[in-house]
Design a protein around this motif. Sequence first.
Motif, short mmCIF file in Angstrom:
data_model
loop_
_atom_site.label_atom_id
_atom_site.label_comp_id
_atom_site.label_asym_id
_atom_site.label_seq_id
_atom_site.Cartn_x
_atom_site.Cartn_y
_atom_site.Cartn_z
N LEU A 324 34.19 36.13 44.69
CA LEU A 324 33.68 37.10 45.65
C LEU A 324 34.66 38.25 45.87
N ASP A 325 35.94 37.91 46.00
CA ASP A 325 36.94 38.95 46.21
C ASP A 325 37.06 39.86 44.98
N ALA A 326 37.01 39.26 43.79
CA ALA A 326 37.12 40.06 42.56
C ALA A 326 35.92 41.00 42.41
N LEU A 327 34.73 40.48 42.73
CA LEU A 327 33.53 41.30 42.60
C LEU A 327 33.52 42.42 43.65
N ALA A 328 33.96 42.12 44.86
CA ALA A 328 34.02 43.15 45.90
C ALA A 328 34.97 44.27 45.51
N ALA A 329 36.09 43.91 44.87
CA ALA A 329 37.06 44.92 44.45
C ALA A 329 36.52 45.77 43.30
#
Length: 398
Positions: A324-329
Amino acid sequence: MLISDKTVAQLLVECLENEGVEYVFGLPGEENIRIVDALSGSSIRFILVRSEQGAAFMAEIYGRLTGKAGVCAATLGPGAINLLLGVADGHLNSAPLVAISAQAGVNRLHKESHQSLDLVSIFKPATKWADMLLTPASTTELIRKAFKQAQSERPGAVYLAIPEDIEAALAPANARPLEVNVVHDDAPSPSQVARASALLESAHNPVILAGHGAVRNQASEALVRFAEKLRIPVATTFMGKGVISDEHPNSLGVVGFMVRDYQNYAFEHSDVIITVGYDLLEFSPLRINPKADKQIIHIHRIPAEVDAHYPIAVGIEGHIPSALDALAAAVSRRYGIPAQDFAARRLRENEIEKGKRNDSFPVKPQRIVADIRAAMEAEDIVLADTGAVKMWMARLYP
């Protein structure tokens, strides 16, 4: 082989201690009394129950709440079979659970004898793994395997039968519990994150569906960060309830059980669905994608199940919070559709408020739910049985 003065029952309990077991829920019987006796001299508390069925459900809830395998124990034959309902329920609910029962001695398994049943075959369809301890030397391996199977993604129930003569046998002199090794998630694939990012950049009305996998993998904070940064609304499954607060402005509440339920409006008008820890056994994807025309980004620790109404455009398998963090970034767009603008959210909030003031007779479910909510604190736990009561609680209990 050198033989110790320690029985298999005592070695088994040492293995349970090594796995971090705090409680065993169960009923003693003649054929498992040595294990119960060994528990009395250990750090593990034996919780005596009125029926084996209750023991299995208690172990399931322990597993759901802690993420560690709950353990239940019973004697052979009908005692073991009484575990089956709770074991199957735990398995379907992805609760880590280890069920251990006595079995007829190996010396009489080959023939018709008192209370001797093929328990492994009975439990196999309702568990991730089922086996029988046939030699004292395999005790440590089978206990370690049982817990590894129960607690690895997707978690579930396992079953181990212990023949009465094996339980009473002496263990090998050098037998020791095996080291507990924890399976760690892979990092999300950068190429899959890039594909999901490209899909979201071209999306118009994305919506998130968070399931039980998001809860058991502690993805709540990452999910909220993701939804807030991209300004995407979030609905949850029944078992995903609580992974985002119903009071959060991005929350749509729990997905409706029927296709036309108002919680499902957001899915009807979406073009991309981002599922986070959603397991198809929670409910059919037909509910959120009846025409099978939505593009789906599947984020989970495990690959997606195959279903005509769950066509995967991109799958990201691995550590859910990291994904989730990677996709948000990676996504630059902000969708700017606050959840409260959805008719579904307004309808749900109106129904909750109306239910609080409903003094009609017979009493309405909405009023019962509202009164329970008023009596409970934010961290209190409510157990809701299946049926219509589950749907009322899921939809209207914020």
